[in-house]
Design an enzyme around this catalytic site. Sequence first.
Site, PDB file in Angstrom:
ATOM      1  N   LYS A  56     -13.703 -56.887  26.712  1.00 31.07           N
ATOM      2  CA  LYS A  56     -13.476 -56.493  28.104  1.00 31.07           C
ATOM      3  C   LYS A  56     -14.616 -56.996  28.991  1.00 31.07           C
ATOM      4  O   LYS A  56     -14.376 -57.471  30.099  1.00 31.07           O
ATOM      5  CB  LYS A  56     -13.334 -54.959  28.198  1.00 31.07           C
ATOM      6  CG  LYS A  56     -12.040 -54.455  27.563  1.00 31.07           C
ATOM      7  CD  LYS A  56     -11.987 -52.936  27.422  1.00 31.07           C
ATOM      8  CE  LYS A  56     -10.743 -52.530  26.628  1.00 31.07           C
ATOM      9  NZ  LYS A  56     -10.645 -51.081  26.404  1.00 31.07           N
ATOM     10  N   GLN A 100     -13.912 -45.587  26.835  1.00 33.02           N
ATOM     11  CA  GLN A 100     -13.364 -46.220  25.631  1.00 33.02           C
ATOM     12  C   GLN A 100     -13.040 -45.141  24.599  1.00 33.02           C
ATOM     13  O   GLN A 100     -13.898 -44.340  24.235  1.00 33.02           O
ATOM     14  CB  GLN A 100     -14.373 -47.243  25.075  1.00 33.02           C
ATOM     15  CG  GLN A 100     -13.873 -48.017  23.869  1.00 33.02           C
ATOM     16  CD  GLN A 100     -12.707 -48.949  24.198  1.00 33.02           C
ATOM     17  OE1 GLN A 100     -12.688 -49.631  25.207  1.00 33.02           O
ATOM     18  NE2 GLN A 100     -11.697 -48.960  23.335  1.00 33.02           N
ATOM     19  N   ASP A 123      -7.913 -47.278  33.673  1.00 32.11           N
ATOM     20  CA  ASP A 123      -7.022 -47.241  32.502  1.00 32.11           C
ATOM     21  C   ASP A 123      -5.746 -46.467  32.778  1.00 32.11           C
ATOM     22  O   ASP A 123      -4.862 -46.404  31.921  1.00 32.11           O
ATOM     23  CB  ASP A 123      -7.738 -46.591  31.308  1.00 32.11           C
ATOM     24  CG  ASP A 123      -8.218 -47.620  30.294  1.00 32.11           C
ATOM     25  OD1 ASP A 123      -7.766 -48.778  30.378  1.00 32.11           O
ATOM     26  OD2 ASP A 123      -9.035 -47.263  29.435  1.00 32.11           O
TER      27      ASP A 123
END
Length: 291
Positions: A56, A100, A123
């Site tokens: 990422k 994460q 997200d």
Amino acid sequence: MMNPSYLLLDGKAVAAAIRKELAQRVARLKALGVTPKLGVLLAGSFVPSQIYVRNKERACAAVGIEVETARFPDSVSIGEITDTVRRWNEDANVHGMIVQLPLPGRIERDAILELVDPRKDADGLTPANLGRLVSGHPRVLPATPAGIIELLVRFQIPIAGQRVVVIGRSELVGKPLANILLMRGAKGDATVTVCHTKTKDLPDICRQAQILIVAAGRAGLVTGEMVTPGVVVVDAGINRTEQGIVGDVDFDSVAQKARAITPVPGGVGPMTVAMLLVNTVMLAESRAAVQ
Ligand code: NAD
């Protein structure tokens, strides 16, 4: 014998095209004095998470998004995590953030996601944004489901009116994906069946699919006998085996019957990262009020 006529749904190539488009949007933002910035919270030593975060970071750098990664050991306290989320919520230079997953065992993921400002939720996993998706008015879509849909759209695979079977009902993939597929419009309007570990007669249900999307995390779950000729197959699974990384679909037997199929790796994985970038740029644009 392999069926040479299937279309390979090459997520790596599509992700590269998306990054090119995004680099232009980032350049426009920078011309307005705005550098999109993503906060990445990485807690614990889970090796796949380290790899995902590195991917990422690289992808962000490639399109000009600034990244601040907050790394914590397994022993991290809840306070350290919540302080970081709150700091990014307050920081006007941070446009998006991701936590994460998975977090170290003691730390309750839902409690942390609740703290993320939904306007900075890159997200799309906060309860507020999942709720907006279910209500039919999404702001940001979760990256993996959005990547799966974008892959189908870019390969001009019709979704509307199709019988779509999703294997997996997680909050991360299956559930939001089913909701996107149910939305009105060309990216939705599907007839959706969601399967999970308690589903009976999985092979029968899979054989009814015109589009089969698998996100179960079980290597070899879907085999050639479970699909009908002409099916489109998307494999989100990532399983680490002695043979390397494999998906949930037995590629060789399923590809013999499929009209189109994703590779693993190189299918859904790169699309997930690309959609995180899309979300981040979109959040920065909506804050900079440019189209
Ligand atoms: P999860 O473990 O949270 O959920 C798995 C789901 O699959 C569950 O709902 C379960 O009911 C269902 N399932 C498991 N075994 C099954 C079986 N035998 N029959 C029917 N249903 C079954 O996993 P997740 O977070 O949704 O991830 C699923 C897979 O996708 C994993 O392999 C994960 O690594 C991968 N993944 C990939 C990406 C990517 O970027 N490519 C992103 C997220 C997840």
